[in-house]
Design a protein around this motif. Structure first.
Motif, PDB file in Angstrom:
ATOM      1  N   GLU A 194       2.078   1.722  -3.456  1.00  0.00           N
ATOM      2  CA  GLU A 194       0.985   2.206  -4.316  1.00  0.00           C
ATOM      3  C   GLU A 194       0.763   3.700  -4.133  1.00  0.00           C
ATOM      4  O   GLU A 194       0.370   4.394  -5.063  1.00  0.00           O
ATOM      5  CB  GLU A 194      -0.315   1.464  -3.998  1.00  0.00           C
ATOM      6  CG  GLU A 194      -0.324   0.021  -4.443  1.00  0.00           C
ATOM      7  CD  GLU A 194      -1.516  -0.754  -3.874  1.00  0.00           C
ATOM      8  OE1 GLU A 194      -2.332  -0.171  -3.115  1.00  0.00           O
ATOM      9  OE2 GLU A 194      -1.615  -1.961  -4.178  1.00  0.00           O
ATOM     10  N   LEU A 195       1.018   4.189  -2.930  1.00  0.00           N
ATOM     11  CA  LEU A 195       0.842   5.612  -2.625  1.00  0.00           C
ATOM     12  C   LEU A 195       2.084   6.441  -2.956  1.00  0.00           C
ATOM     13  O   LEU A 195       2.142   7.629  -2.663  1.00  0.00           O
ATOM     14  CB  LEU A 195       0.482   5.788  -1.150  1.00  0.00           C
ATOM     15  CG  LEU A 195      -0.887   5.233  -0.744  1.00  0.00           C
ATOM     16  CD1 LEU A 195      -1.048   5.242   0.774  1.00  0.00           C
ATOM     17  CD2 LEU A 195      -2.003   6.031  -1.413  1.00  0.00           C
ATOM     18  N   ALA A 245       5.384   7.601   5.049  1.00  0.00           N
ATOM     19  CA  ALA A 245       4.739   6.434   4.438  1.00  0.00           C
ATOM     20  C   ALA A 245       3.697   5.837   5.380  1.00  0.00           C
ATOM     21  O   ALA A 245       2.580   5.509   4.962  1.00  0.00           O
ATOM     22  CB  ALA A 245       5.794   5.391   4.074  1.00  0.00           C
ATOM     23  N   ALA A 279       0.590   7.927   5.538  1.00  0.00           N
ATOM     24  CA  ALA A 279      -0.257   7.759   4.362  1.00  0.00           C
ATOM     25  C   ALA A 279      -1.028   6.440   4.406  1.00  0.00           C
ATOM     26  O   ALA A 279      -2.233   6.406   4.145  1.00  0.00           O
ATOM     27  CB  ALA A 279       0.593   7.829   3.095  1.00  0.00           C
ATOM     28  N   VAL A 280      -0.348   5.370   4.749  1.00  0.00           N
ATOM     29  CA  VAL A 280      -0.985   4.049   4.754  1.00  0.00           C
ATOM     30  C   VAL A 280      -2.091   3.960   5.797  1.00  0.00           C
ATOM     31  O   VAL A 280      -3.189   3.490   5.520  1.00  0.00           O
ATOM     32  CB  VAL A 280       0.062   2.937   4.988  1.00  0.00           C
ATOM     33  CG1 VAL A 280      -0.606   1.598   5.240  1.00  0.00           C
ATOM     34  CG2 VAL A 280       1.004   2.839   3.797  1.00  0.00           C
ATOM     35  N   HIS A 283       5.377   5.746  -1.936  1.00  0.00           N
ATOM     36  CA  HIS A 283       6.417   5.734  -0.906  1.00  0.00           C
ATOM     37  C   HIS A 283       7.254   4.477  -1.031  1.00  0.00           C
ATOM     38  O   HIS A 283       6.811   3.463  -1.552  1.00  0.00           O
ATOM     39  CB  HIS A 283       5.791   5.800   0.492  1.00  0.00           C
ATOM     40  CG  HIS A 283       4.909   6.980   0.680  1.00  0.00           C
ATOM     41  ND1 HIS A 283       5.398   8.242   0.912  1.00  0.00           N
ATOM     42  CD2 HIS A 283       3.563   7.093   0.631  1.00  0.00           C
ATOM     43  CE1 HIS A 283       4.395   9.088   1.015  1.00  0.00           C
ATOM     44  NE2 HIS A 283       3.267   8.413   0.848  1.00  0.00           N
ATOM     45  N   ARG A 329      -3.456   6.512   7.441  1.00  0.00           N
ATOM     46  CA  ARG A 329      -4.234   7.756   7.519  1.00  0.00           C
ATOM     47  C   ARG A 329      -4.186   8.356   8.918  1.00  0.00           C
ATOM     48  O   ARG A 329      -5.202   8.685   9.536  1.00  0.00           O
ATOM     49  CB  ARG A 329      -5.674   7.506   7.083  1.00  0.00           C
ATOM     50  CG  ARG A 329      -5.786   7.102   5.640  1.00  0.00           C
ATOM     51  CD  ARG A 329      -7.230   6.993   5.204  1.00  0.00           C
ATOM     52  NE  ARG A 329      -7.303   6.515   3.837  1.00  0.00           N
ATOM     53  CZ  ARG A 329      -7.954   5.420   3.473  1.00  0.00           C
ATOM     54  NH1 ARG A 329      -8.610   4.724   4.370  1.00  0.00           N
ATOM     55  NH2 ARG A 329      -7.959   5.046   2.223  1.00  0.00           N
ATOM     56  N   ARG A 380       0.838  -1.210   0.000  1.00  0.00           N
ATOM     57  CA  ARG A 380       0.000   0.000   0.000  1.00  0.00           C
ATOM     58  C   ARG A 380       0.870   1.256   0.000  1.00  0.00           C
ATOM     59  O   ARG A 380       0.564   2.213  -0.712  1.00  0.00           O
ATOM     60  CB  ARG A 380      -0.932  -0.013   1.222  1.00  0.00           C
ATOM     61  CG  ARG A 380      -1.837   1.175   1.301  1.00  0.00           C
ATOM     62  CD  ARG A 380      -2.850   1.191   0.173  1.00  0.00           C
ATOM     63  NE  ARG A 380      -3.704   2.357   0.311  1.00  0.00           N
ATOM     64  CZ  ARG A 380      -4.119   3.089  -0.687  1.00  0.00           C
ATOM     65  NH1 ARG A 380      -3.835   2.757  -1.922  1.00  0.00           N
ATOM     66  NH2 ARG A 380      -4.865   4.144  -0.471  1.00  0.00           N
ATOM     67  N   ALA A 381       1.939   1.243   0.762  1.00  0.00           N
ATOM     68  CA  ALA A 381       2.851   2.391   0.779  1.00  0.00           C
ATOM     69  C   ALA A 381       3.413   2.625  -0.618  1.00  0.00           C
ATOM     70  O   ALA A 381       3.477   3.778  -1.087  1.00  0.00           O
ATOM     71  CB  ALA A 381       3.977   2.164   1.782  1.00  0.00           C
TER      72      ALA A 381
END
Length: 141
Positions: free
Chosen positions: A27-28, A55, A58-59, A30, A61, A24-25
């Motif tokens: 994908e965002l 990171a 972001a993952v 990071h 939130r 997920r990191a």
């Protein structure tokens, strides 16, 4: 566990795996590998670097300020430092020097740890010399 890990685990209500956190990191946008994610989730980590905190924020939130507080890091400002406009006059060498000063200011624990290690070594040498009947070396050596 650390306060940071406790916060991450509490926010990971779904029990997402470290590999999923890493994915997920990425994908965002990071960079985080699954081993790093696993260490933070289980509380087996050192002082987090800024990229890792960003990171994780972001993952999961979580506001960056909240993560920094949990990591016992300064949290009053979460935006990147911007030098004054006059800094554009610095040479490449001067910029590297300023960057190194900033890094040194952010890592006081390394300097303290080195001082502590030197002090322990000095005290050990003094104890060993005393056991052998040798005079103690001067305290400032």
């Amino acid at each position: 566990m650390t306060a940071l890990s406790d916060l991450l685990v509490a926010r990971n209500a779904e029990g997402v795996s470290a590999r999923a956190v890493s994915r997920r990191a990425q994908e965002l946008g990071h960079s985080m590998n699954h081993d790093t994610a696993a260490r933070y989730l289980r509380g087996d980590h050192g002082i987090p670097d800024e990229a890792t905190l960003v990171a994780l924020a972001a993952v999961f939130r979580i506001p960056l300020r909240e993560l920094r507080e949990a990591a016992n890091l300064p949290s009053e400002t979460t935006t990147a430092y911007q030098p004054p406009p006059e800094a554009s006059r610095l040479t490449r060498r001067q910029r590297r020097a300023v960057d190194e000063v900033i890094r040194a200011m952010l890592e006081p624990s390394k300097a303290a740890a080195a001082d502590d290690l030197a002090g322990r070594r000095r005290r050990t040498a003094q104890r060993q010399a005393a056991r052998r009947g040798k005079p103690e070396p001067p305290a400032d050596s």
